[in-house]
Design a protein around this motif. Structure first.
Motif, PDB file in Angstrom:
ATOM      1  N   GLN A 128      64.694  63.701  73.379  1.00 49.46           N
ATOM      2  CA  GLN A 128      63.350  63.822  73.941  1.00 49.46           C
ATOM      3  C   GLN A 128      63.168  65.190  74.598  1.00 49.46           C
ATOM      4  O   GLN A 128      64.011  65.617  75.395  1.00 49.46           O
ATOM      5  CB  GLN A 128      63.106  62.700  74.943  1.00 49.46           C
ATOM      6  CG  GLN A 128      63.110  61.325  74.283  1.00 49.46           C
ATOM      7  CD  GLN A 128      63.003  60.183  75.268  1.00 49.46           C
ATOM      8  OE1 GLN A 128      62.732  60.385  76.448  1.00 49.46           O
ATOM      9  NE2 GLN A 128      63.227  58.965  74.787  1.00 49.46           N
ATOM     10  N   TRP A 180      73.648  57.364  67.674  1.00 48.14           N
ATOM     11  CA  TRP A 180      72.429  57.058  68.424  1.00 48.14           C
ATOM     12  C   TRP A 180      71.386  58.156  68.275  1.00 48.14           C
ATOM     13  O   TRP A 180      70.191  57.889  68.323  1.00 48.14           O
ATOM     14  CB  TRP A 180      72.758  56.856  69.908  1.00 48.14           C
ATOM     15  CG  TRP A 180      73.680  55.708  70.176  1.00 48.14           C
ATOM     16  CD1 TRP A 180      73.957  54.658  69.346  1.00 48.14           C
ATOM     17  CD2 TRP A 180      74.464  55.483  71.351  1.00 48.14           C
ATOM     18  NE1 TRP A 180      74.844  53.795  69.932  1.00 48.14           N
ATOM     19  CE2 TRP A 180      75.178  54.271  71.158  1.00 48.14           C
ATOM     20  CE3 TRP A 180      74.639  56.165  72.547  1.00 48.14           C
ATOM     21  CZ2 TRP A 180      76.042  53.744  72.119  1.00 48.14           C
ATOM     22  CZ3 TRP A 180      75.497  55.655  73.511  1.00 48.14           C
ATOM     23  CH2 TRP A 180      76.188  54.458  73.292  1.00 48.14           C
ATOM     24  N   ASN A 236      66.565  60.470  65.843  1.00 50.39           N
ATOM     25  CA  ASN A 236      65.922  59.306  66.452  1.00 50.39           C
ATOM     26  C   ASN A 236      65.127  59.784  67.665  1.00 50.39           C
ATOM     27  O   ASN A 236      65.709  60.127  68.697  1.00 50.39           O
ATOM     28  CB  ASN A 236      66.983  58.293  66.879  1.00 50.39           C
ATOM     29  CG  ASN A 236      66.391  57.093  67.602  1.00 50.39           C
ATOM     30  OD1 ASN A 236      65.176  56.983  67.763  1.00 50.39           O
ATOM     31  ND2 ASN A 236      67.242  56.202  68.055  1.00 50.39           N
ATOM     32  N   PRO A 237      63.809  59.809  67.587  1.00 51.41           N
ATOM     33  CA  PRO A 237      63.006  60.377  68.680  1.00 51.41           C
ATOM     34  C   PRO A 237      63.044  59.537  69.957  1.00 51.41           C
ATOM     35  O   PRO A 237      62.680  60.030  71.029  1.00 51.41           O
ATOM     36  CB  PRO A 237      61.587  60.425  68.093  1.00 51.41           C
ATOM     37  CG  PRO A 237      61.580  59.346  67.061  1.00 51.41           C
ATOM     38  CD  PRO A 237      62.960  59.326  66.471  1.00 51.41           C
ATOM     39  N   ASP A 238      63.486  58.286  69.853  1.00 55.82           N
ATOM     40  CA  ASP A 238      63.533  57.420  71.027  1.00 55.82           C
ATOM     41  C   ASP A 238      64.800  57.601  71.853  1.00 55.82           C
ATOM     42  O   ASP A 238      64.858  57.138  72.996  1.00 55.82           O
ATOM     43  CB  ASP A 238      63.426  55.947  70.603  1.00 55.82           C
ATOM     44  CG  ASP A 238      62.082  55.613  69.990  1.00 55.82           C
ATOM     45  OD1 ASP A 238      61.080  56.225  70.417  1.00 55.82           O
ATOM     46  OD2 ASP A 238      62.025  54.762  69.087  1.00 55.82           O
ATOM     47  N   PHE A 239      65.802  58.248  71.295  1.00 54.91           N
ATOM     48  CA  PHE A 239      67.028  58.446  72.049  1.00 54.91           C
ATOM     49  C   PHE A 239      66.820  59.559  73.067  1.00 54.91           C
ATOM     50  O   PHE A 239      66.273  60.615  72.751  1.00 54.91           O
ATOM     51  CB  PHE A 239      68.196  58.781  71.116  1.00 54.91           C
ATOM     52  CG  PHE A 239      69.511  58.864  71.825  1.00 54.91           C
ATOM     53  CD1 PHE A 239      70.004  57.780  72.530  1.00 54.91           C
ATOM     54  CD2 PHE A 239      70.249  60.031  71.794  1.00 54.91           C
ATOM     55  CE1 PHE A 239      71.218  57.852  73.205  1.00 54.91           C
ATOM     56  CE2 PHE A 239      71.468  60.114  72.453  1.00 54.91           C
ATOM     57  CZ  PHE A 239      71.952  59.021  73.167  1.00 54.91           C
TER      58      PHE A 239
END
Length: 212
Positions: free
Chosen positions: A71, A46, A64-67
């Protein structure tokens, strides 16, 4: 094992149900029985876009910058807020090792898989079970409160949000005692060193052929 008494820390929300241990630490990274070095591969499938393998340089991988764990606003979080049945799947203790190595010290969810739940205590982490309604309230609070921090007091068995009433939680007395005192299975055994030595002396005296 480090004792767990009180913790005031940033909360990171993982809004997923039935998170299994292969998601927590994929099987290909279970190449060691040391308890460290697994944090970089926590939630590997992920956290990264590419498939991970042991020995890879993490700086060369595509995050993955959305995980949530990637952040910046959740950097350094020590409390993981998640959904029901966290830690299901295989019984690998590496899942607890990976969370600890990443920096997680407490987890909050409506429920945990039994073996994973026990492994948390054995590795110095506090898994807290709360009613699903209260967990949802905490998710809502994280959503509207940037940088939300919670204060957890194991001795008093309560969680204190920044405002409002404390949230009580239950924990088995023996597990609480062990966590407060930093006692894992090895440390518990070492508390009986004198009795173990006395037993071995007695056995050697009465069954010398076993030691020939």
């Amino acid at each position: 094992m480090q004792p767990f008494t009180k913790l005031e820390a940033l909360v990171v929300p993982l809004d997923r149900v039935n998170v299994d241990t292969d998601a927590i630490i994929p099987k290909q990274f279970m190449k060691s029985v040391q308890r460290n070095g697994f944090g970089i591969n926590l939630f590997d499938e992920w956290r990264y876009f590419d498939h991970g393998e042991p020995g890879q340089d993490p700086s060369t991988r595509r995050l993955n910058p959305d995980f949530v764990l990637n952040q910046p606003r959740f950097a350094g979080a020590e409390i993981l807020l998640t959904r029901d049945n966290f830690g299901c799947g295989s019984s690998r203790e590496h899942a607890a090792w990976a969370l600890w190595d990443f920096g997680i010290r407490a987890l909050i969810a409506p429920g945990f898989a039994d073996i994973f739940y026990g492994n948390c205590f054995k590795n110095g982490m506090l898994p807290i079970k709360l009613d699903e309604r209260i967990v949802q309230q905490l998710f809502d609070l994280v959503g509207r409160t940037p940088g939300l921090r919670l204060a957890i007091d194991l001795e008093a068995q309560r969680i204190q949000p920044p405002a409002g009433d404390a949230i009580p939680f239950d924990v088995e007395p023996e597990r609480k005692r062990r966590l407060l005192n930093g006692l894992d299975d090895v440390a518990l055994t070492l508390q009986q060193t004198d009795q173990i030595r006395a037993y071995e002396r007695n056995r050697r005296a009465h069954e010398p052929w076993l030691f020939a």
